[in-house]
Design a protein around this motif. Structure first.
Motif: not given
Lengths: 147, 147
Positions: A25, A88, A91, B3, B7, B10, B14, B17, B90-91, B94-95, B97-98, B101-102
């Motif tokens: 970013s 990713h 992950l 974020a 988290r 996430m 987890a 899963i 989960v994937n 992760g996206h 979170i990304s 954060a971005y």
């Protein structure tokens, strides 16, 4: 590999995903760091390296020493900080590792899952900076001090 | 969505899963709960539903109302979410979170991200509709009595 370690690994990889997104970013147009790069860019680089070392230390020695290099490209040849795509992919592998570990421990046929757990770890090792694997290997081979 | 919430989502994904892998290793993928099903199967089923409720409660309300069924509607085929779908969740976490954060580090200081919204809609589309309903239902706040 056990469930607790797999959870810790997933948490560390999640942090790496976050670092990669922040770097992209702020400094997405600078894949390489230079002496004059901003302090925050260097800090993110250091944090990404530390996180990768932590991930590498959590992997078992055998798959860490034999990363499955065929599956993913070598991102470090193109950039200094891991990109979001590779983070990713890591992950995705960490989620798979958690599932395989739980399955192996809960299933009566646990032994059959051992290869899955090994294979996923080898895939993860292939996504980490080779220097982080080296640092983790050095840490685990260093003689322990008595007392 | 920020974020920190991503988290927390996430962590719950987890946990999902772990629960699903345990269930699937013991009872298989297409297990249907009956009156005489083992207590353990019922308890795991309950925990899996609760984990989905928790995930749904972490999403923004507008995305709960517009779930995106990117990977189909698993609840039309089976009673319990399968491991593949849990890993996809989960994937997607992760996206998310990304994206968060971005967006939070974005030097251009935008005030809204469609990427965050669409990642949440995709997560909502992977959860059982009852979980979305649960998250959308207003619950009375229990007021503490002053002693």
């Amino acid at each position: 590999m056990n469930i607790t370690t797999a959870h810790t690994l997933l948490a560390a990889v999640t942090r790496l995903v976050e670092i990669a997104a922040i770097y992209q970013s702020c400094y997405g147009d600078s894949p390489r760091l230079k002496p004059g790069s901003p302090a925050q860019a260097w800090q993110l680089y250091q944090e990404s390296l530390d996180t990768q070392c932590a991930i590498a230390r959590l992997l078992e020695i055998a798959p860490r020493e034999q990363p499955n290099r065929g599956k993913y490209g070598a991102w470090w040849l193109r950039r200094d900080v891991i990109d979001s795509g590779s983070a990713h992919a890591l992950l995705e592998e960490a989620g798979h590792l958690l599932a395989s570990t739980v399955y192996a421990q809960a299933s009566a046929r646990g032994a059959d899952q051992g290869y899955a757990v090994y294979g996923v770890q080898a895939n993860m090792a292939a996504l980490l900076l080779p220097a982080s694997l080296q640092i983790a290997a050095d840490d685990s081979s260093a003689p322990r001090r008595a007392g | 969505m920020d974020a920190t919430t991503a988290r927390a989502l996430m962590n719950e994904a987890a946990r999902l899963i772990e629960l699903v892998a345990t269930f699937q290793s013991r009872y298989g993928r297409s297990y249907s709960l009956q009156l005489n099903s083992p207590k353990d199967a019922r308890a795991l089923h309950e925990d899996i539903l609760n984990a989905q409720n928790t995930i749904a409660a972490l999403l923004d309300a507008d995305t709960l109302e517009n779930p995106h069924h990117k990977l189909g509607q698993w609840w039309q085929r089976q009673e319990i979410i399968d491991l593949g779908m849990a890993q996809a969740l989960v994937n997607e976490a992760g996206h998310l979170i990304s994206c968060c954060a971005y967006f939070e580090a974005d030097p251009r200081g935008q005030s809204y991200s469609y990427a965050i919204r669409s990642a949440q809609s995709t997560i909502a589309g992977m959860l059982h509709p009852k979980s979305l309903e649960y998250a959308l239902t207003p619950r009375p706040v229990v007021a503490r009595q002053a002693s």
